[in-house]
Design a protein around this motif. Structure first.
Motif, PDB file in Angstrom:
ATOM      1  N   LEU A 130     -16.414  93.046 -17.616  1.00 34.22           N
ATOM      2  CA  LEU A 130     -17.663  93.775 -17.408  1.00 34.22           C
ATOM      3  C   LEU A 130     -17.518  94.882 -16.376  1.00 34.22           C
TER       4      LEU A 130
ATOM      5  N   GLY B 134     -24.150  92.738 -15.500  1.00 30.33           N
ATOM      6  CA  GLY B 134     -23.755  92.586 -16.898  1.00 30.33           C
ATOM      7  C   GLY B 134     -24.153  91.243 -17.472  1.00 30.33           C
TER       8      GLY B 134
ATOM      9  N   ARG C 166     -24.691  91.770 -21.448  1.00 32.51           N
ATOM     10  CA  ARG C 166     -23.663  92.682 -21.971  1.00 32.51           C
ATOM     11  C   ARG C 166     -22.412  91.908 -22.358  1.00 32.51           C
TER      12      ARG C 166
ATOM     13  N   GLY D 178     -18.274  92.183 -22.722  1.00 35.26           N
ATOM     14  CA  GLY D 178     -17.092  92.946 -22.333  1.00 35.26           C
ATOM     15  C   GLY D 178     -15.915  92.753 -23.270  1.00 35.26           C
TER      16      GLY D 178
ATOM     17  N   HIS E  28     -19.867  86.714 -22.835  1.00 38.28           N
ATOM     18  CA  HIS E  28     -19.830  87.993 -22.136  1.00 38.28           C
ATOM     19  C   HIS E  28     -18.402  88.459 -21.862  1.00 38.28           C
TER      20      HIS E  28
END
Length: 416
Positions: free
Chosen positions: A12, A22, A27, A29, A334
């Motif tokens: 992230l 993040g 989010r 990655g 993530h």
């Protein structure tokens, strides 16, 4: 023992702020591996650090470090400075360097160094093999480079316990402070094994997810359609110190490092014990070491690699020890699975959860997608306030060969 500093380098981004925001934003990655060396592999996605970290270090220093050590040094520096210590290192911070330690979890460190040396040997002969190949190959390079960077002479230890390495390294640091060997330890994990050979080997085991990058993360912890983990890289570190040491210098305290637990499955070289008994033992030992009861636990940061057997075994163990009502989150949707660094990064996230009172969501599926056999309160969709009824959070890490490690962190109601 208390946590006074945090540092992270993850898919992230570089820094704890990038990691935490993040996670809260949901989010992902995980990225497609577009390098020529990955062409033809059956799986070409991984959680890779999106920044050239060599450019964040002085060139002569970076050239003497493998990729994992670069991650480790940057994350350890951040934790060190976040704790309020001088950037010049232990002596500059007014510490006795012999009372400061480093504890790093790493499985291989950076497998690419040896692979590159072997290629050079085969293609151009022995004179082409770089002279620093050996010290840059050993898993202990991250611990060594962190001690060099921060002028730490008390100890620099490396723990290798498969994917439980980072968590066990933190647990050992807790004990080193608890029993008076050192006052301060930089502890966590660092790993960089997103290489073609490692990717191919994991794929041959059918351990990796076969999904590509899309709107939903290919890593789907606790989802009914989970089909394997996503390989990843990074580093995460806590700055641990004796509470009296921290309070004497007026340090900000994130949480207490309350205890930890270990166990071994003794079941299979790669597969977890499907009963979850080994995991349950580690959970119970962590509670006992922290002087806590199951009712004190308000959060579990799950290992949850998104393998069919592993997630189910962990869920069985959590239910057996804690029941099914504790809020659980899993971060590998993530980040991917950061291997020996996973426990370090997930401990950072657990400390932030306690400090901010917010549980990040699990991504890689929705409530509808959850496996009905899991029967845990998995936080999905958006962050959730941490329950106010207890103080303890558990961070789980389990590895090939049956290594189980659980870290117990306790919320500090009144931080200095």
């Amino acid at each position: 023992m208390v946590v006074t500093g945090l540092g992270a380098v993850t898919p992230l981004g570089v820094g704890v702020a990038e990691l935490w925001q993040g996670l809260l934003d949901g989010r992902c990655g995980i990225r497609e591996l577009t390098g020529e060396e990955f062409a033809g592999l059956p799986v070409r996605v991984a959680g890779v650090v999106p920044v050239d970290v060599a450019g964040l270090l002085p060139r002569p220093q970076a050239r003497r470090m493998n990729r994992a050590a670069r991650f480790g040094v940057l994350a350890a520096r951040e934790a060190w400075q976040d704790a309020g210590f001088d950037a010049a290192g232990a002596e500059g911070a007014g510490l006795d360097p012999a009372r400061v330690g480093v504890s790093v979890g790493s499985i291989l460190g950076d497998a690419s160094v040896l692979v590159s040396a072997d290629r050079a040997l085969r293609e151009r002969g022995p004179r082409a093999v770089p002279p620093l190949t050996t010290p840059m190959t050993v898993p202990s390079q991250a611990a060594s480079q962190i001690s060099l960077d921060l002028g730490i002479t008390g100890e620099a230890r490396t723990v290798t316990s498969a994917c439980a390495s980072g968590t066990e390294a933190i647990g050992q640091a807790v004990d080193r402070i608890r029993y008076g060997y050192v006052d301060v330890v930089v502890a966590g994990g660092a790993e960089a094994v997103v290489t073609p050979a490692i990717m191919a080997a994991f794929a041959a085991m059918r351990a990796l997810s076969s999904r590509g990058v899309g709107e939903v993360s290919p890593s789907r912890p606790f989802a009914k359609d989970r089909d394997g983990f996503v390989n990843g890289e990074g580093a995460g570190f806590l700055l641990l110190e004796a509470e009296e040491h921290a309070r004497a210098r007026g340090a900000r305290i994130y949480c207490e490092a309350a205890g930890w637990g270990l166990s071994a499955d003794a079941h299979h070289m790669a597969a977890p014990d499907p009963s979850g008994k080994g995991i349950a033992l580690a959970l119970r030992r962590a509670l006992r070491d922290a002087g806590a009861q199951a009712s004190d636990v308000v959060h579990v940061n799950a290992h949850a690699t998104a393998t069919v057997e592993g997630d189910l075994a962990e869920a069985l163990a959590v239910r057996a020890v804690l029941g099914g009502g504790v809020p659980v989150t899993a971060l590998k949707g993530h980040l991917g699975h950061l291997q020996g660094a996973a426990g370090g990064v997930e401990a950072v996230a657990t400390a932030l959860t306690l400090c901010h009172g917010v549980v990040p969501p699990t991504i890689g599926g929705t409530e509808r997608d959850q496996d009905p056999d899991i029967r845990l309160d998995v936080v999905r969709g958006s962050p959730r306030p941490l329950p106010d009824t207890g103080d303890l959070a558990l961070s789980n890490s389990f590895g090939f060969g049956g290594h189980n490690a659980v870290l117990a962190l306790r919320r500090v109601r009144e931080r200095a």
